[in-house]
Design a protein around this motif. Structure first.
Motif, PDB file in Angstrom:
ATOM      1  N   GLN A 284      24.735 108.522  25.019  1.00 19.06           N
ATOM      2  CA  GLN A 284      23.421 107.879  24.964  1.00 19.06           C
ATOM      3  C   GLN A 284      22.709 108.226  23.659  1.00 19.06           C
ATOM      4  N   ARG A 285      22.745 109.513  23.329  1.00 20.57           N
ATOM      5  CA  ARG A 285      22.037 109.978  22.128  1.00 20.57           C
ATOM      6  C   ARG A 285      22.654 109.377  20.873  1.00 20.57           C
ATOM      7  N   ILE A 286      23.993 109.300  20.841  1.00 17.13           N
ATOM      8  CA  ILE A 286      24.677 108.732  19.670  1.00 17.13           C
ATOM      9  C   ILE A 286      24.352 107.241  19.536  1.00 17.13           C
ATOM     10  N   LEU A 287      24.347 106.523  20.672  1.00 16.89           N
ATOM     11  CA  LEU A 287      24.042 105.085  20.620  1.00 16.89           C
ATOM     12  C   LEU A 287      22.601 104.833  20.178  1.00 16.89           C
ATOM     13  N   GLU A 288      21.672 105.635  20.716  1.00 15.61           N
ATOM     14  CA  GLU A 288      20.260 105.451  20.356  1.00 15.61           C
ATOM     15  C   GLU A 288      20.009 105.772  18.883  1.00 15.61           C
TER      16      GLU A 288
ATOM     17  N   GLU B  79      30.073 123.455   9.747  1.00 14.53           N
ATOM     18  CA  GLU B  79      28.939 123.133   8.870  1.00 14.53           C
ATOM     19  C   GLU B  79      28.476 121.690   9.089  1.00 14.53           C
ATOM     20  N   VAL B  80      29.439 120.766   9.134  1.00 21.68           N
ATOM     21  CA  VAL B  80      29.128 119.340   9.349  1.00 21.68           C
ATOM     22  C   VAL B  80      28.494 119.136  10.729  1.00 21.68           C
ATOM     23  N   ALA B  81      29.081 119.780  11.758  1.00 19.76           N
ATOM     24  CA  ALA B  81      28.573 119.625  13.133  1.00 19.76           C
ATOM     25  C   ALA B  81      27.136 120.120  13.249  1.00 19.76           C
ATOM     26  N   LYS B  82      26.821 121.205  12.547  1.00 23.63           N
ATOM     27  CA  LYS B  82      25.444 121.736  12.587  1.00 23.63           C
ATOM     28  C   LYS B  82      24.467 120.752  11.954  1.00 23.63           C
ATOM     29  N   LYS B  83      24.847 120.193  10.798  1.00 29.49           N
ATOM     30  CA  LYS B  83      23.974 119.210  10.113  1.00 29.49           C
ATOM     31  C   LYS B  83      23.743 117.994  11.010  1.00 29.49           C
ATOM     32  N   PHE B  84      24.855 117.484  11.565  1.00 28.09           N
ATOM     33  CA  PHE B  84      24.787 116.278  12.390  1.00 28.09           C
ATOM     34  C   PHE B  84      23.964 116.537  13.656  1.00 28.09           C
ATOM     35  N   SER B  85      24.159 117.700  14.275  1.00 28.33           N
ATOM     36  CA  SER B  85      23.453 118.032  15.524  1.00 28.33           C
ATOM     37  C   SER B  85      21.962 118.216  15.276  1.00 28.33           C
ATOM     38  N   LYS B  86      21.627 118.689  14.092  1.00 31.63           N
ATOM     39  CA  LYS B  86      20.202 118.834  13.738  1.00 31.63           C
ATOM     40  C   LYS B  86      19.565 117.442  13.662  1.00 31.63           C
ATOM     41  N   LEU B  87      20.310 116.493  13.087  1.00 30.77           N
ATOM     42  CA  LEU B  87      19.834 115.106  12.991  1.00 30.77           C
ATOM     43  C   LEU B  87      19.555 114.539  14.382  1.00 30.77           C
ATOM     44  N   LEU B  88      20.447 114.860  15.347  1.00 31.40           N
ATOM     45  CA  LEU B  88      20.312 114.307  16.699  1.00 31.40           C
ATOM     46  C   LEU B  88      19.530 115.209  17.653  1.00 31.40           C
ATOM     47  N   GLY B  89      19.162 116.405  17.180  1.00 30.28           N
ATOM     48  CA  GLY B  89      18.412 117.339  18.025  1.00 30.28           C
ATOM     49  C   GLY B  89      19.211 117.796  19.230  1.00 30.28           C
TER      50      GLY B  89
ATOM     51  N   ASN C  95      35.300  98.468  17.141  1.00 33.37           N
ATOM     52  CA  ASN C  95      34.741  99.745  17.575  1.00 33.37           C
ATOM     53  C   ASN C  95      33.471 100.081  16.802  1.00 33.37           C
ATOM     54  N   GLN C  96      33.216  99.344  15.715  1.00 31.24           N
ATOM     55  CA  GLN C  96      32.007  99.604  14.944  1.00 31.24           C
ATOM     56  C   GLN C  96      30.799  98.885  15.544  1.00 31.24           C
ATOM     57  N   LEU C  97      31.044  98.039  16.538  1.00 33.45           N
ATOM     58  CA  LEU C  97      29.932  97.273  17.102  1.00 33.45           C
ATOM     59  C   LEU C  97      29.703  97.646  18.564  1.00 33.45           C
ATOM     60  N   PRO C  98      29.051  98.781  18.795  1.00 35.69           N
ATOM     61  CA  PRO C  98      28.778  99.175  20.174  1.00 35.69           C
ATOM     62  C   PRO C  98      27.753  98.266  20.822  1.00 35.69           C
ATOM     63  N   ARG C  99      27.644  98.376  22.132  1.00 34.73           N
ATOM     64  CA  ARG C  99      26.657  97.568  22.859  1.00 34.73           C
ATOM     65  C   ARG C  99      25.492  98.464  23.232  1.00 34.73           C
ATOM     66  N   PRO C 100      24.408  98.402  22.490  1.00 28.37           N
ATOM     67  CA  PRO C 100      23.305  99.327  22.732  1.00 28.37           C
ATOM     68  C   PRO C 100      22.737  99.257  24.150  1.00 28.37           C
ATOM     69  N   GLY C 101      22.810  98.087  24.792  1.00 28.43           N
ATOM     70  CA  GLY C 101      22.186  97.964  26.125  1.00 28.43           C
ATOM     71  C   GLY C 101      23.027  98.515  27.266  1.00 28.43           C
TER      72      GLY C 101
END
Length: 431
Positions: free
Chosen positions: A18-22, A216-226, A385-391
């Motif tokens: 959910q968080r990744i899609l939003e 390092e990458v996971a920490k940066k990305f997770s900060k972006l997504l909280g 796969n680049q076009l997810p369905r947000p709804g």
């Protein structure tokens, strides 16, 4: 047509999806900015494990085989990505020299080489195959099961350039992971691009460096997504000077495994996960699913059986294991026709071009699936796969699930980019 999956579609993975899609616009912008600063590996594949409560990469391959397991529907994506990659490196390229694994008559591997040749041919390049096998002094024709043929030729080095008879390529693409060492014929090439670079080969590369970069990458990305980086990051430790056959250095492995199991238990308790944690001890270099053991109790390492010692002593090409990575075990709860499955994501340049499920009917959710008896089922993207369905509800839509795989796969690819920059022997060091 989308594979029928029985996934643990409850708990945090739905929240993560959910968080990744939003956050999709923010994620894509973040990747765009990262690629302005870093160069993606030329091509890569990433093994993922989906535990239902956690989705993480467990291996990143910079010399991916298995291209023959991608469906024909994925070819246009792969060809476009190959065009973009070549354009950046050598826009005037006409010729591509592809260097496969030496000494192989494995028809599955040769079908993979055939598929790579097809992708780069359709990207507008003349592609020929040159082998590091010094016993081949004349062109050799190999027949494939589908009736097609591959011609492998001896390499020639002339004035610092690598090529074949009457063939001078701009780019040399390795599909050989250099486990056996760095061949001198590939060193110091003059005005030619060698992809991936020599320090990406297993003679030099270490998994612990990769997962350090991934953290390092996971920490940066997770900060972006909280969010908690642990949801996408397998914890790990490393031990050097290990010799399983002589029983040397095993105290380090036992101590680190015990400490890691304690950390994982703590996380499981925090998230209310009712599972028995395990760690994976594997060679810090190498591939092909060799030199791997699962440990649920560090005491198992006090006196491993002779069979385990033998299994952990050498990896591909008979290379001795002297360093190991101890990695948090991520179980996989994806199944296909009652067999345990794990997704593998394929990328060229910075683009996800496809993937497949590695399926193994005789293995458990907490075991290594990269073993004899594994089969491959394409991730058949009914839509891109680049076009997810947000709804759509999390877990209800395959494109959403595949988009999430693609995001985690690209995080591992970005980590490989960090890793290759950090380990580049020719990089200038600024004090």
């Amino acid at each position: 047509m989308v594979p029928h999956l029985i996934t643990a579609l409850t708990g945090p993975i739905n929240e993560l999806e959910q968080r990744i899609l939003e956050s999709m616009p923010a994620i894509e912008r973040w990747f765009r900015l990262e690629w302005m600063e870093h160069t993606p590996p030329f091509y890569s594949s990433v093994d993922l494990r989906n535990a239902g409560f956690k989705l993480a990469p467990v291996d990143t391959n910079l010399f991916p085989g298995g291209w023959n397991n991608l469906t024909n529907e994925m070819l246009p994506l792969a060809v476009q990505a190959a065009m973009a990659a070549i354009e950046k490196i050598c826009p005037e390229a006409k010729n591509l020299l592809l260097v496969p694994e030496a000494h192989t008559r494995n028809t599955f591997y040769l079908a993979n080489v055939q598929r790579l040749k097809q992708i780069f041919h359709q990207a507008g390049l003349n592609v020929r195959l040159g082998t590091l096998d010094e016993s081949i002094t004349e062109p050799v024709t190999m027949a494939l099961p589908d009736g097609s043929e591959l011609v492998v030729e001896p390499l020639q080095r002339h004035r610092g350039r690598l090529g074949l008879k009457d063939f001078d390529p701009c780019t040399v693409l390795l599909n050989n992971d250099l486990s056996a060492g760095l061949p001198s014929v590939l060193e110091g090439l003059h005005e030619q691009y060698l992809l991936p670079p020599l320090h990406a080969g297993w003679a030099v590369r270490r998994k612990s460096n990769h997962f350090q970069s991934y953290e390092e990458v996971a920490k940066k990305f997770s900060k972006l997504l909280g969010m908690d980086p642990w949801l996408i990051n397998p914890m790990f430790a490393q031990c050097g000077q290990v010799d399983f056959s002589e029983g040397e250095g095993l105290e380090c492995v036992q101590t680190q495994a015990d400490a890691l199991l304690t950390k994982v238990r703590r996380k499981y308790k925090e998230y209310g996960i009712n599972e028995k944690p395990f760690v994976v001890v594997k060679a810090d270099n190498g591939t092909y699913g060799m030199g791997i053991m699962m440990v649920r109790d560090a005491k198992e390492l006090a006196d491993p059986s002779r069979r385990t010692r033998n299994k952990m002593s050498v990896v591909k090409d008979g290379q001795q294991v002297s360093q190991v990575i101890i990695q948090e075990g991520v179980p996989t709860y994806e199944r296909m026709n009652d067999a345990v499955a794990e997704p593998v994501v394929y990328m060229i340049d910075r683009y996800v071009v496809g993937g497949f499920y590695r399926v193994h009917a005789e293995r458990g959710t907490d075991e290594n699936l990269n073993a004899p008896g594994a089969s491959f089922v394409p991730l058949a993207f009914a839509e891109s796969n680049q076009l997810p369905r947000p709804g759509a509800k999390p877990g209800a839509s395959a494109p959403n699930r595949f988009y999430m795989y693609g995001v985690i796969g690209r995080l591992a690819m970005l980590a490989a980019s960090y890793e290759l920059e950090a380990t580049d022997p020719d990089a200038e060091v600024y004090e």
